[in-house]
Design a protein around this motif. Structure first.
Motif, mmCIF file in Angstrom:
data_model
loop_
_atom_site.group_PDB
_atom_site.id
_atom_site.type_symbol
_atom_site.label_atom_id
_atom_site.label_comp_id
_atom_site.label_asym_id
_atom_site.label_seq_id
_atom_site.Cartn_x
_atom_site.Cartn_y
_atom_site.Cartn_z
ATOM 1 N N HIS A 195 11.972 5.169 -2.933
ATOM 2 C CA HIS A 195 11.905 5.339 -4.413
ATOM 3 C C HIS A 195 11.051 4.492 -5.105
ATOM 4 O O HIS A 195 11.333 3.503 -4.929
ATOM 5 N N GLU A 201 8.380 14.213 -8.067
ATOM 6 C CA GLU A 201 7.992 13.326 -8.897
ATOM 7 C C GLU A 201 8.459 13.484 -10.107
ATOM 8 O O GLU A 201 8.494 14.712 -10.717
ATOM 9 N N LYS A 222 8.312 3.344 -8.192
ATOM 10 C CA LYS A 222 7.712 3.590 -9.588
ATOM 11 C C LYS A 222 6.066 3.264 -9.540
ATOM 12 O O LYS A 222 5.765 1.887 -8.960
ATOM 13 N N SER A 275 8.785 8.031 -12.035
ATOM 14 C CA SER A 275 9.264 7.602 -10.654
ATOM 15 C C SER A 275 8.966 8.961 -9.761
ATOM 16 O O SER A 275 8.660 9.948 -10.242
ATOM 17 N N SER A 276 8.702 8.435 -8.264
ATOM 18 C CA SER A 276 8.451 9.307 -7.475
ATOM 19 C C SER A 276 9.407 9.060 -6.345
ATOM 20 O O SER A 276 9.670 7.941 -5.896
#
Length: 107
Positions: free
Chosen positions: A92, A67, A94, A71-72
C-alpha cells in the motif's frame, strides 16, 4: 500492467538486492510499516531492506496494481527463504513527487 517508474525501480532494486537504489525510491521523510515495525527516512529504510534481503532473500513479481487519486496498491508474489514462500503481499503506497512517501506491507 502499466507500473509507475518509481514502483518499477523499487521492484528491480528488490530483485537485484540493491538496498541503496531501493531506499532512493522513497522521499526523505517516508514511512515504511512492515511486520509490526515502522521505519522512517531513507537511512532506516535502507537498513531495514538490507536486513530483510539478507534474512529472506526475497524476489518480487508484480501481480496486480490498483491505483486511486491518492494511493496505489501493488499485489506481488514474493518468494524467498521464509515460511509460506511463495506468498502474495500487498504494498500500500502513497506516491508524491514521483517518490514513495509511505509504504505499508500486508499479507
Amino acid at each position: 500492467m502499466n507500473i509507475p517508474k518509481v514502483i518499477e525501480t523499487l521492484i528491480n532494486a528488490q530483485n537485484s538486492g540493491d538496498s541503496q537504489i531501493y531506499a532512493n525510491c522513497f522521499s526523505d521523510v517516508a514511512i515504511v510499516s512492515d511486520e509490526g515495525n515502522t521505519y522512517t527516512g531513507r537511512i532506516e529504510i535502507k537498513e531495514w531492506i538490507e536486513k530483510a534481503h539478507k534474512k529472506y532473500n526475497m524476489l518480487m513479481e508484480p501481480v496486480k496494481l490498483e491505483e486511486t487519486a491518492v494511493s496505489s496498491v501493488l499485489s506481488v508474489k514474493v518468494t524467498g527463504t521464509f515460511p509460506g514462500s511463495p506468498a502474495i503481499l500487498k504494498y500500500h503506497m502513497k506516491i508524491k513527487n514521483e517518490l514513495i512517501d509511505s509504504l505499508k506491507i500486508t499479507g
